[in-house]
Design a protein around this motif. Structure first.
Motif, PDB file in Angstrom:
ATOM      1  N   TYR A  59       0.841  -1.193   0.000  1.00  0.00           N
ATOM      2  CA  TYR A  59       0.000   0.000   0.000  1.00  0.00           C
ATOM      3  C   TYR A  59       0.882   1.250   0.000  1.00  0.00           C
ATOM      4  O   TYR A  59       1.951   1.267   0.615  1.00  0.00           O
ATOM      5  CB  TYR A  59      -0.866   0.063   1.258  1.00  0.00           C
ATOM      6  N   TYR A  63       0.463   5.388   1.030  1.00  0.00           N
ATOM      7  CA  TYR A  63      -0.358   6.402   1.684  1.00  0.00           C
ATOM      8  C   TYR A  63       0.392   7.727   1.662  1.00  0.00           C
ATOM      9  O   TYR A  63       1.622   7.772   1.587  1.00  0.00           O
ATOM     10  CB  TYR A  63      -0.623   6.045   3.159  1.00  0.00           C
ATOM     11  N   GLY A  92      -4.476  11.785   9.403  1.00  0.00           N
ATOM     12  CA  GLY A  92      -4.134  10.381   9.309  1.00  0.00           C
ATOM     13  C   GLY A  92      -3.634  10.042   7.920  1.00  0.00           C
ATOM     14  O   GLY A  92      -3.751  10.854   6.993  1.00  0.00           O
ATOM     15  N   PRO A  93      -3.059   8.869   7.752  1.00  0.00           N
ATOM     16  CA  PRO A  93      -2.626   8.453   6.419  1.00  0.00           C
ATOM     17  C   PRO A  93      -3.811   8.425   5.447  1.00  0.00           C
ATOM     18  O   PRO A  93      -4.901   7.976   5.801  1.00  0.00           O
ATOM     19  CB  PRO A  93      -2.073   7.045   6.656  1.00  0.00           C
ATOM     20  N   PHE A 119      -5.121   7.015   1.851  1.00  0.00           N
ATOM     21  CA  PHE A 119      -4.875   5.942   0.897  1.00  0.00           C
ATOM     22  C   PHE A 119      -4.590   6.508  -0.495  1.00  0.00           C
ATOM     23  O   PHE A 119      -5.299   7.394  -0.990  1.00  0.00           O
ATOM     24  CB  PHE A 119      -6.102   5.036   0.839  1.00  0.00           C
ATOM     25  N   TYR A 123      -2.983   0.483  -3.909  1.00  0.00           N
ATOM     26  CA  TYR A 123      -2.443  -0.749  -3.370  1.00  0.00           C
ATOM     27  C   TYR A 123      -2.269  -1.793  -4.464  1.00  0.00           C
ATOM     28  O   TYR A 123      -2.941  -1.755  -5.507  1.00  0.00           O
ATOM     29  CB  TYR A 123      -3.265  -1.266  -2.189  1.00  0.00           C
ATOM     30  N   GLU A 138      -6.238  -0.998  -6.844  1.00  0.00           N
ATOM     31  CA  GLU A 138      -7.067   0.129  -6.422  1.00  0.00           C
ATOM     32  C   GLU A 138      -6.221   1.388  -6.453  1.00  0.00           C
ATOM     33  O   GLU A 138      -5.045   1.369  -6.084  1.00  0.00           O
ATOM     34  CB  GLU A 138      -7.591  -0.097  -4.995  1.00  0.00           C
ATOM     35  N   THR A 154      -3.350  -7.047   9.006  1.00  0.00           N
ATOM     36  CA  THR A 154      -2.350  -6.270   9.722  1.00  0.00           C
ATOM     37  C   THR A 154      -1.406  -5.648   8.714  1.00  0.00           C
ATOM     38  O   THR A 154      -0.785  -6.350   7.918  1.00  0.00           O
ATOM     39  CB  THR A 154      -1.542  -7.171  10.664  1.00  0.00           C
ATOM     40  N   GLN A 155      -1.304  -4.342   8.730  1.00  0.00           N
ATOM     41  CA  GLN A 155      -0.396  -3.645   7.838  1.00  0.00           C
ATOM     42  C   GLN A 155       0.870  -3.266   8.601  1.00  0.00           C
ATOM     43  O   GLN A 155       0.790  -2.743   9.707  1.00  0.00           O
ATOM     44  CB  GLN A 155      -1.055  -2.383   7.274  1.00  0.00           C
ATOM     45  N   PHE A 167       3.999  -0.845   8.449  1.00  0.00           N
ATOM     46  CA  PHE A 167       4.397   0.388   7.786  1.00  0.00           C
ATOM     47  C   PHE A 167       5.909   0.574   7.792  1.00  0.00           C
ATOM     48  O   PHE A 167       6.604   0.168   8.732  1.00  0.00           O
ATOM     49  CB  PHE A 167       3.763   1.602   8.485  1.00  0.00           C
ATOM     50  N   TYR A 200     -14.051  -5.001   9.928  1.00  0.00           N
ATOM     51  CA  TYR A 200     -13.188  -4.920  11.105  1.00  0.00           C
ATOM     52  C   TYR A 200     -12.610  -3.525  11.231  1.00  0.00           C
ATOM     53  O   TYR A 200     -12.708  -2.712  10.309  1.00  0.00           O
ATOM     54  CB  TYR A 200     -12.077  -5.973  11.055  1.00  0.00           C
ATOM     55  N   GLN A 257      -9.167  -1.348  13.010  1.00  0.00           N
ATOM     56  CA  GLN A 257      -7.820  -1.507  13.537  1.00  0.00           C
ATOM     57  C   GLN A 257      -7.405  -0.260  14.306  1.00  0.00           C
ATOM     58  O   GLN A 257      -7.867   0.848  14.009  1.00  0.00           O
ATOM     59  CB  GLN A 257      -6.830  -1.707  12.379  1.00  0.00           C
ATOM     60  N   TYR A 277      -3.806   1.772  15.526  1.00  0.00           N
ATOM     61  CA  TYR A 277      -2.372   1.914  15.312  1.00  0.00           C
ATOM     62  C   TYR A 277      -1.838   2.982  16.246  1.00  0.00           C
ATOM     63  O   TYR A 277      -2.534   3.924  16.616  1.00  0.00           O
ATOM     64  CB  TYR A 277      -2.072   2.344  13.866  1.00  0.00           C
ATOM     65  N   PRO A 311       3.049   4.390  11.246  1.00  0.00           N
ATOM     66  CA  PRO A 311       2.172   3.768  12.245  1.00  0.00           C
ATOM     67  C   PRO A 311       2.596   2.328  12.544  1.00  0.00           C
ATOM     68  O   PRO A 311       3.132   1.634  11.676  1.00  0.00           O
ATOM     69  CB  PRO A 311       0.797   3.807  11.567  1.00  0.00           C
ATOM     70  N   PHE A 335       0.976  -1.249  14.051  1.00  0.00           N
ATOM     71  CA  PHE A 335      -0.273  -1.958  14.340  1.00  0.00           C
ATOM     72  C   PHE A 335      -0.340  -2.371  15.807  1.00  0.00           C
ATOM     73  O   PHE A 335       0.651  -2.867  16.367  1.00  0.00           O
ATOM     74  CB  PHE A 335      -0.364  -3.194  13.448  1.00  0.00           C
ATOM     75  N   LEU A 349      -6.642  -5.469  16.124  1.00  0.00           N
ATOM     76  CA  LEU A 349      -7.707  -5.556  15.138  1.00  0.00           C
ATOM     77  C   LEU A 349      -8.911  -6.188  15.815  1.00  0.00           C
ATOM     78  O   LEU A 349      -8.764  -7.177  16.542  1.00  0.00           O
ATOM     79  CB  LEU A 349      -7.252  -6.398  13.945  1.00  0.00           C
ATOM     80  N   ARG A 359     -12.957  -7.528  14.965  1.00  0.00           N
ATOM     81  CA  ARG A 359     -13.884  -7.831  13.883  1.00  0.00           C
ATOM     82  C   ARG A 359     -15.305  -7.434  14.268  1.00  0.00           C
ATOM     83  O   ARG A 359     -15.632  -7.288  15.444  1.00  0.00           O
ATOM     84  CB  ARG A 359     -13.817  -9.318  13.533  1.00  0.00           C
ATOM     85  N   LEU A 394      -4.248   6.043  16.050  1.00  0.00           N
ATOM     86  CA  LEU A 394      -5.082   6.127  14.847  1.00  0.00           C
ATOM     87  C   LEU A 394      -6.017   4.926  14.787  1.00  0.00           C
ATOM     88  O   LEU A 394      -5.592   3.804  15.065  1.00  0.00           O
ATOM     89  CB  LEU A 394      -4.206   6.094  13.590  1.00  0.00           C
ATOM     90  N   THR A 405     -13.068  -3.964  -1.345  1.00  0.00           N
ATOM     91  CA  THR A 405     -11.727  -3.473  -1.611  1.00  0.00           C
ATOM     92  C   THR A 405     -10.945  -3.417  -0.315  1.00  0.00           C
ATOM     93  O   THR A 405     -11.483  -3.623   0.758  1.00  0.00           O
ATOM     94  CB  THR A 405     -11.745  -2.068  -2.223  1.00  0.00           C
ATOM     95  N   TYR A 406      -9.683  -3.107  -0.440  1.00  0.00           N
ATOM     96  CA  TYR A 406      -8.825  -2.942   0.727  1.00  0.00           C
ATOM     97  C   TYR A 406      -8.326  -1.510   0.806  1.00  0.00           C
ATOM     98  O   TYR A 406      -7.204  -1.250   1.165  1.00  0.00           O
ATOM     99  CB  TYR A 406      -7.683  -3.958   0.663  1.00  0.00           C
ATOM    100  N   LYS A 407      -9.239  -0.595   0.508  1.00  0.00           N
ATOM    101  CA  LYS A 407      -8.909   0.822   0.546  1.00  0.00           C
ATOM    102  C   LYS A 407      -9.179   1.318   1.958  1.00  0.00           C
ATOM    103  O   LYS A 407     -10.281   1.733   2.294  1.00  0.00           O
ATOM    104  CB  LYS A 407      -9.787   1.559  -0.456  1.00  0.00           C
ATOM    105  N   TYR A 408      -8.159   1.256   2.778  1.00  0.00           N
ATOM    106  CA  TYR A 408      -8.310   1.600   4.179  1.00  0.00           C
ATOM    107  C   TYR A 408      -8.511   3.095   4.367  1.00  0.00           C
ATOM    108  O   TYR A 408      -7.920   3.912   3.678  1.00  0.00           O
ATOM    109  CB  TYR A 408      -7.077   1.155   4.966  1.00  0.00           C
ATOM    110  N   PHE A 467      -8.260   5.981   7.353  1.00  0.00           N
ATOM    111  CA  PHE A 467      -7.741   6.273   8.680  1.00  0.00           C
ATOM    112  C   PHE A 467      -8.421   7.514   9.254  1.00  0.00           C
ATOM    113  O   PHE A 467      -8.744   8.452   8.524  1.00  0.00           O
ATOM    114  CB  PHE A 467      -6.230   6.536   8.620  1.00  0.00           C
ATOM    115  N   GLY A 468      -8.571   7.517  10.574  1.00  0.00           N
ATOM    116  CA  GLY A 468      -8.977   8.729  11.253  1.00  0.00           C
ATOM    117  C   GLY A 468      -7.797   9.680  11.366  1.00  0.00           C
ATOM    118  O   GLY A 468      -6.671   9.347  10.990  1.00  0.00           O
TER     119      GLY A 468
END
Lengths: 114, 114
Positions: free
Chosen positions: A33, A35, A42-43, A45, A48, A56, A102-103, A105, B32, B34, B36, B44, B46, B49, B51, B89, B99-102, B104-105
């Motif tokens: 990924y 970011y 925050g990061p 996106f 990826y 994406e 789990t990412q 970084f 889910y 997460q 960080y 960041p 981790f 996590l 669910r 975060l 998708t896996y387009k995370y 973040f706050g």
């Protein structure tokens, strides 16, 4: 160190120049990924990859940004014709599908466009 | 529109007390969530996590709860220490699109006072 590495750690460039950043993920990780993070945020996106396929891409990513992961290992992020608004920390993360999401970084590349 | 909110104001607490950080989201149905930790100038790291079918998760002095009805997660650090001072975060995967387009706050900065 077997973590995610990024190079360079810092880059100062003049507006209009092209820059390229490299990310080396954890070796067995198949997802990678990118970011962007600005101060106090925050990061955000960008894009990826799963293996070498770019699956994406954020709509926020203009045509000046391009990313590659040619052999499913390291990745590069290129910014063409940089603008002052591109100044930010660029973060790379990797993950292994079998381990859930789990990412991990890297330390980031801090870009300053003058 | 989809939104994640974390308290942008810094949280100062006394050493030994429990820190509670909040993550609220709207217009998401995440599979889910997460949490960080991020230290200044670093990527960041981790932490946990949780669910959608889990109410609570613990790891050492950390505890996370996830209320999908309230669309809220709480992150607790018990017996806090000055070394816990960092920005925390939360991140969601808006999995509805597969998708896996995370997302973040913005993070909450925690300062534990000795």
């Amino acid at each position: 160190d077997t973590g995610v590495s990024q190079n360079p750690r810092h880059k100062i460039t003049k507006r209009g120049q092209n820059v390229t950043f490299r990310c080396d993920p954890i070796s067995e990780h198949n997802r990678l990924y990118w970011y962007r993070q600005t101060l106090g945020q925050g990061p955000e996106f960008l894009t990826y990859f799963q293996n070498e396929a770019q699956l994406e891409k954020s709509r926020l990513l203009s045509d000046r940004f391009s990313a590659e992961r040619p052999k499913g290992s390291f990745s590069t992020l290129e910014i063409q014709r940089t603008e002052q608004g591109d100044s930010a920390m660029y973060l790379c993360a990797s993950s292994l599908v079998l381990e859930g999401e789990t990412q991990y970084f890297g330390p980031g590349t801090r870009l300053l466009v003058l | 529109s989809q939104k994640i909110e974390q308290n942008s104001e810094a949280l100062n607490i006394q050493e030994g007390k429990t820190a509670t950080l909040t993550c609220n989201y709207t217009n998401y149905s995440p599979a889910y969530l997460q949490w960080y930790r991020q230290d200044p100038g670093r990527g960041p790291v981790f932490l946990l996590l949780i669910r959608e079918n889990e109410k609570e998760k613990r790891k050492e002095r950390l505890k996370v709860t996830f209320d999908t009805t309230l669309k809220q997660s709480l992150f607790h650090i018990t017996a806090s220490q000055p070394a816990d001072s960092a920005t925390y975060l939360c991140a969601l995967d808006p999995f509805t699109s597969g998708t896996y387009k995370y997302i973040f706050g913005t993070g909450t900065r925690l300062k534990v006072l000795a």
